[in-house]
Write a protein that holds these residues in place. Sequence first.
Motif, PDB file in Angstrom:
ATOM      1  N   LEU A  59       0.845  -1.192   0.000  1.00  0.00           N
ATOM      2  CA  LEU A  59       0.000   0.000   0.000  1.00  0.00           C
ATOM      3  C   LEU A  59       0.881   1.242   0.000  1.00  0.00           C
ATOM      4  O   LEU A  59       1.663   1.484   0.929  1.00  0.00           O
ATOM      5  CB  LEU A  59      -0.932  -0.010   1.211  1.00  0.00           C
ATOM      6  CG  LEU A  59      -2.002   1.059   1.229  1.00  0.00           C
ATOM      7  CD1 LEU A  59      -2.960   0.916   0.035  1.00  0.00           C
ATOM      8  CD2 LEU A  59      -2.791   1.004   2.528  1.00  0.00           C
ATOM      9  N   GLU A  60       0.777   2.002  -1.074  1.00  0.00           N
ATOM     10  CA  GLU A  60       1.635   3.160  -1.291  1.00  0.00           C
ATOM     11  C   GLU A  60       1.541   4.181  -0.154  1.00  0.00           C
ATOM     12  O   GLU A  60       2.558   4.746   0.267  1.00  0.00           O
ATOM     13  CB  GLU A  60       1.283   3.811  -2.624  1.00  0.00           C
ATOM     14  CG  GLU A  60       2.237   4.877  -3.056  1.00  0.00           C
ATOM     15  CD  GLU A  60       1.969   5.376  -4.468  1.00  0.00           C
ATOM     16  OE1 GLU A  60       2.826   6.128  -4.955  1.00  0.00           O
ATOM     17  OE2 GLU A  60       0.944   5.031  -5.063  1.00  0.00           O
ATOM     18  N   GLU A  61       0.361   4.405   0.352  1.00  0.00           N
ATOM     19  CA  GLU A  61       0.177   5.391   1.414  1.00  0.00           C
ATOM     20  C   GLU A  61       0.935   4.992   2.684  1.00  0.00           C
ATOM     21  O   GLU A  61       1.494   5.839   3.376  1.00  0.00           O
ATOM     22  CB  GLU A  61      -1.314   5.589   1.718  1.00  0.00           C
ATOM     23  CG  GLU A  61      -2.050   6.374   0.653  1.00  0.00           C
ATOM     24  CD  GLU A  61      -2.437   5.566  -0.590  1.00  0.00           C
ATOM     25  OE1 GLU A  61      -2.101   4.356  -0.681  1.00  0.00           O
ATOM     26  OE2 GLU A  61      -3.073   6.151  -1.482  1.00  0.00           O
ATOM     27  N   ASP A  62       0.962   3.687   2.991  1.00  0.00           N
ATOM     28  CA  ASP A  62       1.694   3.226   4.170  1.00  0.00           C
ATOM     29  C   ASP A  62       3.199   3.308   3.952  1.00  0.00           C
ATOM     30  O   ASP A  62       3.950   3.584   4.890  1.00  0.00           O
ATOM     31  CB  ASP A  62       1.275   1.802   4.541  1.00  0.00           C
ATOM     32  CG  ASP A  62      -0.119   1.762   5.165  1.00  0.00           C
ATOM     33  OD1 ASP A  62      -0.605   2.815   5.622  1.00  0.00           O
ATOM     34  OD2 ASP A  62      -0.720   0.671   5.192  1.00  0.00           O
ATOM     35  N   LEU A  63       3.647   3.065   2.729  1.00  0.00           N
ATOM     36  CA  LEU A  63       5.072   3.237   2.411  1.00  0.00           C
ATOM     37  C   LEU A  63       5.486   4.692   2.578  1.00  0.00           C
ATOM     38  O   LEU A  63       6.542   4.989   3.153  1.00  0.00           O
ATOM     39  CB  LEU A  63       5.367   2.774   0.980  1.00  0.00           C
ATOM     40  CG  LEU A  63       5.339   1.271   0.740  1.00  0.00           C
ATOM     41  CD1 LEU A  63       5.317   0.983  -0.753  1.00  0.00           C
ATOM     42  CD2 LEU A  63       6.525   0.604   1.404  1.00  0.00           C
ATOM     43  N   LYS A  64       4.665   5.601   2.075  1.00  0.00           N
ATOM     44  CA  LYS A  64       4.961   7.037   2.193  1.00  0.00           C
ATOM     45  C   LYS A  64       4.993   7.460   3.656  1.00  0.00           C
ATOM     46  O   LYS A  64       5.879   8.214   4.065  1.00  0.00           O
ATOM     47  CB  LYS A  64       3.914   7.861   1.445  1.00  0.00           C
ATOM     48  CG  LYS A  64       4.051   7.802  -0.060  1.00  0.00           C
ATOM     49  CD  LYS A  64       2.961   8.611  -0.732  1.00  0.00           C
ATOM     50  CE  LYS A  64       3.044   8.527  -2.236  1.00  0.00           C
ATOM     51  NZ  LYS A  64       1.922   9.239  -2.900  1.00  0.00           N
ATOM     52  N   ALA A  65       4.035   6.962   4.446  1.00  0.00           N
ATOM     53  CA  ALA A  65       3.959   7.333   5.854  1.00  0.00           C
ATOM     54  C   ALA A  65       5.204   6.894   6.627  1.00  0.00           C
ATOM     55  O   ALA A  65       5.571   7.522   7.621  1.00  0.00           O
ATOM     56  CB  ALA A  65       2.714   6.719   6.496  1.00  0.00           C
ATOM     57  N   ARG A  66       5.861   5.846   6.148  1.00  0.00           N
ATOM     58  CA  ARG A  66       7.053   5.325   6.821  1.00  0.00           C
ATOM     59  C   ARG A  66       8.346   5.722   6.123  1.00  0.00           C
ATOM     60  O   ARG A  66       9.422   5.290   6.510  1.00  0.00           O
ATOM     61  CB  ARG A  66       6.942   3.807   6.936  1.00  0.00           C
ATOM     62  CG  ARG A  66       5.881   3.413   7.962  1.00  0.00           C
ATOM     63  CD  ARG A  66       5.371   2.009   7.757  1.00  0.00           C
ATOM     64  NE  ARG A  66       4.350   1.682   8.753  1.00  0.00           N
ATOM     65  CZ  ARG A  66       3.085   2.071   8.697  1.00  0.00           C
ATOM     66  NH1 ARG A  66       2.655   2.801   7.682  1.00  0.00           N
ATOM     67  NH2 ARG A  66       2.225   1.733   9.638  1.00  0.00           N
ATOM     68  N   GLY A  67       8.243   6.530   5.069  1.00  0.00           N
ATOM     69  CA  GLY A  67       9.424   6.998   4.344  1.00  0.00           C
ATOM     70  C   GLY A  67      10.172   5.892   3.617  1.00  0.00           C
ATOM     71  O   GLY A  67      11.386   5.951   3.470  1.00  0.00           O
ATOM     72  N   VAL A  79       0.230  -0.251  -4.727  1.00  0.00           N
ATOM     73  CA  VAL A  79      -1.213  -0.205  -4.890  1.00  0.00           C
ATOM     74  C   VAL A  79      -1.746   0.945  -4.025  1.00  0.00           C
ATOM     75  O   VAL A  79      -1.220   1.219  -2.948  1.00  0.00           O
ATOM     76  CB  VAL A  79      -1.852  -1.569  -4.508  1.00  0.00           C
ATOM     77  CG1 VAL A  79      -1.695  -1.878  -3.038  1.00  0.00           C
ATOM     78  CG2 VAL A  79      -3.289  -1.653  -4.937  1.00  0.00           C
ATOM     79  N   ASN A  80      -2.758   1.638  -4.538  1.00  0.00           N
ATOM     80  CA  ASN A  80      -3.403   2.690  -3.748  1.00  0.00           C
ATOM     81  C   ASN A  80      -4.657   2.100  -3.089  1.00  0.00           C
ATOM     82  O   ASN A  80      -4.912   0.906  -3.191  1.00  0.00           O
ATOM     83  CB  ASN A  80      -3.723   3.914  -4.613  1.00  0.00           C
ATOM     84  CG  ASN A  80      -4.637   3.578  -5.778  1.00  0.00           C
ATOM     85  OD1 ASN A  80      -5.339   2.568  -5.784  1.00  0.00           O
ATOM     86  ND2 ASN A  80      -4.629   4.430  -6.786  1.00  0.00           N
ATOM     87  N   TYR A  81      -5.444   2.947  -2.429  1.00  0.00           N
ATOM     88  CA  TYR A  81      -6.629   2.435  -1.732  1.00  0.00           C
ATOM     89  C   TYR A  81      -7.649   1.812  -2.689  1.00  0.00           C
ATOM     90  O   TYR A  81      -8.282   0.812  -2.371  1.00  0.00           O
ATOM     91  CB  TYR A  81      -7.290   3.534  -0.887  1.00  0.00           C
ATOM     92  CG  TYR A  81      -6.544   3.808   0.391  1.00  0.00           C
ATOM     93  CD1 TYR A  81      -6.447   2.842   1.383  1.00  0.00           C
ATOM     94  CD2 TYR A  81      -5.914   5.030   0.603  1.00  0.00           C
ATOM     95  CE1 TYR A  81      -5.749   3.087   2.561  1.00  0.00           C
ATOM     96  CE2 TYR A  81      -5.215   5.289   1.777  1.00  0.00           C
ATOM     97  CZ  TYR A  81      -5.145   4.306   2.756  1.00  0.00           C
ATOM     98  OH  TYR A  81      -4.448   4.550   3.907  1.00  0.00           O
ATOM     99  N   ASN A  82      -7.798   2.382  -3.883  1.00  0.00           N
ATOM    100  CA  ASN A  82      -8.722   1.793  -4.862  1.00  0.00           C
ATOM    101  C   ASN A  82      -8.251   0.400  -5.273  1.00  0.00           C
ATOM    102  O   ASN A  82      -9.059  -0.531  -5.408  1.00  0.00           O
ATOM    103  CB  ASN A  82      -8.864   2.686  -6.093  1.00  0.00           C
ATOM    104  CG  ASN A  82      -9.623   3.956  -5.795  1.00  0.00           C
ATOM    105  OD1 ASN A  82     -10.443   4.005  -4.891  1.00  0.00           O
ATOM    106  ND2 ASN A  82      -9.339   4.999  -6.557  1.00  0.00           N
ATOM    107  N   GLY A  83      -6.949   0.241  -5.466  1.00  0.00           N
ATOM    108  CA  GLY A  83      -6.393  -1.064  -5.797  1.00  0.00           C
ATOM    109  C   GLY A  83      -6.546  -2.051  -4.656  1.00  0.00           C
ATOM    110  O   GLY A  83      -6.779  -3.248  -4.874  1.00  0.00           O
TER     111      GLY A  83
END
Length: 97
Positions: A59-67, A79-83
């Motif tokens: 999940l891309e958002e979780d990767l971004k949140a953890r740098g 994958v994003n939330y829609n994926g």
Amino acid sequence: MLHTLINSPYYSDLSTLLMLINIEDDVLLIQDGVIASIKGNFIINKIFEIHKSVIIWALEEDLKARGLVKQISTKVRLVNYNGFVKLTEKHQQQMIW
């Protein structure tokens, strides 16, 4: 089956996960599970030793949140939330690790 890893791979029952993975399965890494997507992580290599056709998603958002976005393995697809929702629709059976 969709195998969703939500915990760090260092705090998960990975031996059981590896035994249960099937050729038609997908693996989704979310929350602290995205740590498994880092280049050179043992779990990615073990999954591909068992079944090269299994797709591993993070999940891309979780990767971004953890740098971690720039540190992920080329074997992992973002994958994003829609994926994420599409993966849950694709697999009627799901297992959370």
